[in-house]
Design a protein around this motif. Structure first.
Motif, PDB file in Angstrom:
ATOM      1  N   LEU A   5       0.805  -1.222   0.000  1.00  0.00           N
ATOM      2  CA  LEU A   5       0.000   0.000   0.000  1.00  0.00           C
ATOM      3  C   LEU A   5       0.838   1.273   0.000  1.00  0.00           C
ATOM      4  O   LEU A   5       0.355   2.334  -0.368  1.00  0.00           O
ATOM      5  N   VAL A  16      -8.111   3.098   1.173  1.00  0.00           N
ATOM      6  CA  VAL A  16      -7.168   1.994   1.405  1.00  0.00           C
ATOM      7  C   VAL A  16      -7.920   0.667   1.400  1.00  0.00           C
ATOM      8  O   VAL A  16      -7.491  -0.305   0.775  1.00  0.00           O
ATOM      9  N   LYS A  20      -7.533  -2.514  -1.164  1.00  0.00           N
ATOM     10  CA  LYS A  20      -7.327  -3.892  -0.679  1.00  0.00           C
ATOM     11  C   LYS A  20      -8.372  -4.822  -1.282  1.00  0.00           C
ATOM     12  O   LYS A  20      -8.051  -5.920  -1.742  1.00  0.00           O
TER      13      LYS A  20
END
Length: 135
Positions: A5, A16, A20
């Motif tokens: 990340l 985020v 993912k």
């Protein structure tokens, strides 16, 4: 394989989690539907094309489409030597990129720019796919 990340340079926890989820889904779909695919195209890839997250990068021919010069510079650094072959195209999708790669691609993806493009994008995306390709 862990998701890197840091390369996405994101400070928003919601985004985020979205990244993912996208990476997990793409990896899952790759294993389920197109694990033997060789020719990938990431349209509007930004600085980190999603195929960078695949374990089998050494077997992938990647065409990364990124018209933004700043993002393209980062993409070039990030993908160099990581795939069987890599080509970074600076063209805009609507200005002939789809015609250039007609029926050459096993898997075409656009994970980050779908909301920025015109309505005929999906039709044009299908033009780059081989008959048994995935978008």
């Amino acid at each position: 394989m862990e998701i890197n990340l840091k390369t996405y340079n994101i400070n928003d926890p919601v985004y985020v989690n979205l990244i993912k989820w996208r990476v997990e889904k793409i990896r899952e779909w790759q294993q389920k539907y197109f694990k033997d695919a060789v020719h990938y195209m990431d349209i509007g890839c930004g600085s980190w094309p999603f195929p960078m997250e695949f374990d089998n990068r050494a077997n992938i021919d990647l065409i990364a489409i990124e018209p933004d010069p700043v993002m393209r510079s980062d993409t070039e650094k990030n993908i160099k030597g990581k795939f069987k072959s890599e080509l970074l195209d600076s063209g805009h999708w609507d200005n002939g990129v789809a015609r250039t790669y007609s029926e050459m691609i096993d898997v075409a993806m656009s994970c980050e720019v779908y909301e920025h493009i015109k309505d005929d994008f999906i039709f044009n995306m299908n033009t780059v796919l081989k008959a048994d390709g995935y978008a």
